[in-house]
Design an enzyme around this catalytic site. Sequence first.
Site, PDB file in Angstrom:
ATOM      1  CG  ASP A 285      -1.828  -1.163   1.326  1.00  0.00           C
ATOM      2  OD1 ASP A 285      -2.191  -1.721   0.266  1.00  0.00           O
ATOM      3  OD2 ASP A 285      -2.181  -1.558   2.454  1.00  0.00           O
ATOM      4  CD  GLU A 334       8.054  13.322   5.970  1.00  0.00           C
ATOM      5  OE1 GLU A 334       7.218  13.691   5.118  1.00  0.00           O
ATOM      6  OE2 GLU A 334       8.710  14.136   6.649  1.00  0.00           O
ATOM      7  CG  HIS A 337       2.929  14.944   5.314  1.00  0.00           C
ATOM      8  ND1 HIS A 337       2.141  15.962   5.790  1.00  0.00           N
ATOM      9  CD2 HIS A 337       4.202  15.223   5.725  1.00  0.00           C
ATOM     10  CE1 HIS A 337       2.898  16.831   6.460  1.00  0.00           C
ATOM     11  NE2 HIS A 337       4.140  16.402   6.441  1.00  0.00           N
ATOM     12  CG  HIS A 343       3.560  20.392   8.604  1.00  0.00           C
ATOM     13  ND1 HIS A 343       4.363  21.018   7.679  1.00  0.00           N
ATOM     14  CD2 HIS A 343       4.066  19.138   8.725  1.00  0.00           C
ATOM     15  CE1 HIS A 343       5.301  20.186   7.260  1.00  0.00           C
ATOM     16  NE2 HIS A 343       5.130  19.037   7.881  1.00  0.00           N
ATOM     17  CB  CYS A 388      -4.702   0.056  -1.171  1.00  0.00           C
ATOM     18  SG  CYS A 388      -3.856   1.427  -0.327  1.00  0.00           S
ATOM     19  CB  VAL A 403      -4.516 -12.648  20.300  1.00  0.00           C
ATOM     20  CG1 VAL A 403      -4.228 -12.181  21.721  1.00  0.00           C
ATOM     21  CG2 VAL A 403      -3.369 -13.486  19.771  1.00  0.00           C
ATOM     22  CD  GLU A 410      -7.051 -11.797  15.863  1.00  0.00           C
ATOM     23  OE1 GLU A 410      -5.896 -11.553  15.509  1.00  0.00           O
ATOM     24  OE2 GLU A 410      -7.352 -12.071  17.035  1.00  0.00           O
ATOM     25  N   PRO A 468     -25.727   6.377  -4.518  1.00  0.00           N
ATOM     26  CG  PRO A 468     -26.839   4.455  -5.239  1.00  0.00           C
ATOM     27  CD  PRO A 468     -25.708   5.371  -5.597  1.00  0.00           C
TER      28      PRO A 468
END
Length: 609
Positions: A285, A334, A337, A343, A388, A403, A410, A468
């Site tokens: 990704d 980063e 962003h 910022h 993604c 877990v 899970e 829709p």
Amino acid sequence: MIQVLLVTICLAAFPYQGSSIILESGNVNDYEIVYPRKVTALPKGAVQPKYEDAMQYELKVSGEPVVLHLEKNKQLFSKDYSETHYSPDGREITTYPLVEDHCYYHGRIENDADSTASISACNGLKGHFKLQGEMYLIEPLKLPDSEAHAVYKYENVEKEDEALKMCGVTQNWESYEPIKKASQLVVTAEHQKYNPFRFVELFLVVDKAMVTKNNGDLDKIKTRMYEIVNTVNEIYRYMYIHVALVGLEIWSNEDKITVKPEAGYTLNAFGEWRKTDLLTRKKHDNAQLLTAIDLDRVIGLAYVGSMCHPKRSTGIIQDYSEINLVVAVIMAHEMGHNLGINHDSGYCSCGDYACIMRPEISPEPSTFFSNCSYFECWDFIMNHNPECILNEPLGTDIISPPVCGNELLEVGEECDCGTPENCQNECCDAATCKLKSGSQCGHGDCCEQCKFSKSGTECRASMSECDPAEHCTGQSSECPADVFHKNGQPCLDNYGYCYNGNCPIMYHQCYDLFGADVYEAEDSCFERNQKGNYYGYCRKENGNKIPCAPEDVKCGRLYCKDNSPGQNNPCKMFYSNEDEHKGMVLPGTKCADGKVCSNGHCVDVATAY
């Protein structure tokens, strides 16, 4: 049941006031020595795993006893995690190491609600923990036949370069809504309850300069990358985002792009390489490049609001510090962003701490995002739907048996609201991860007070006439799949055609770029796209800007007529070196009757869809 390992740390309180020692983090002026001694609670004769799922460490810090709780970070690596490096003659060597029984942990300090920890237990204890608002680092001392460790505050590490270090992003990305005031950015428990996790599959690339800096020791580089991503994963958990490492590539022979100090150039080159090379080899990704060269005046740069984009879901990070925590915070910044976070402004807050999205790195690196960052991130996710990161890797991609208590639904679980102490879901039994008696559901957009919502209840609002609204079925807690009208269907009174749930028209794009009183420009302005210069073009091929053919001029740079007070610009356009794509006419926009923009061409609707 998970056996708990109790490890007692005997602390010889030698604070060494006024002296210093050289550690992996640098020159440290004030530190304490600890000697870890394991005291296991496993039954006599029981087989002890190499790295336990959960551990507790008892130690003293500044003379006070504390208990450090650790849990293995089972979301750190993907099932198909791969590592690539290159032989001296340039051959690609890719391996798929076994990473199930790794040694990287997250944790907290007992009775300290604001505490955090990110620890490697591979060879002793190495990492950081926050105690009573102060950041401590721990690492083993490299002494023969010794279990000695050093514990010290981050503030006691000497900083070689006191110059202010900045992120290279200088222009804010505009979301669909104006940023709200801080008082409007309160994140309620109810809001958090229905925010599903997102999953970023991260690929790291290490440049040749990093290899040289580490004397060609690839194992040392790999270990450092694991520790950094373990911390990034810890940071993003509080944003309801899991970051899993799916691949690591080390340019051990030579760089695959030209890495220059000019951050904008390097980011652009890395994005192009990712789109044309890396994505063809490995599904992921987001990609981040770590470099050991000094970037000009900045320590990182990334595209804003670009997660999932083939080129722009990328960032570059300078290996600015020997302290893994510092580099991890830069990487989290980063990547923030990429997730649409700007910022921080003056009204943004994360309590008494510095915030991750400050434009400059703070004297003590923060592991907290601000209230503004949380809003901007989820505004980007909900309004722009970067698909993604929707897929949940657990069960197929992430190595992790179920877990109960990790807040991830899970296999075999009906709900998972975290530990019994932290669970706020009245429908879920936190001890068993099963629904309580009488409950039909414990989560989902069609779950109200532990019951399925009535049939016909709106669960996803319409975003446009091409999208829709969806309604609950009365038989499930989940909202039905988001369905759009067919691409190419006329919309907005034939001013546009539906495209992926939107109705893109130039007027709206001008408004998004410049605000009110700005409209689509006259046709003559678009003829500038035939120049093929730095701003006027239709598309890029192999890095070259291709001028528009006469019939395609309305599928290149967007031109707007500015009628706002004090303005008289009939051919206003937007261009930025940092994001050349911003300001181009969006795909699917109507460019003539029966025609839409597709890859820089004005084509028939039937051809496009």
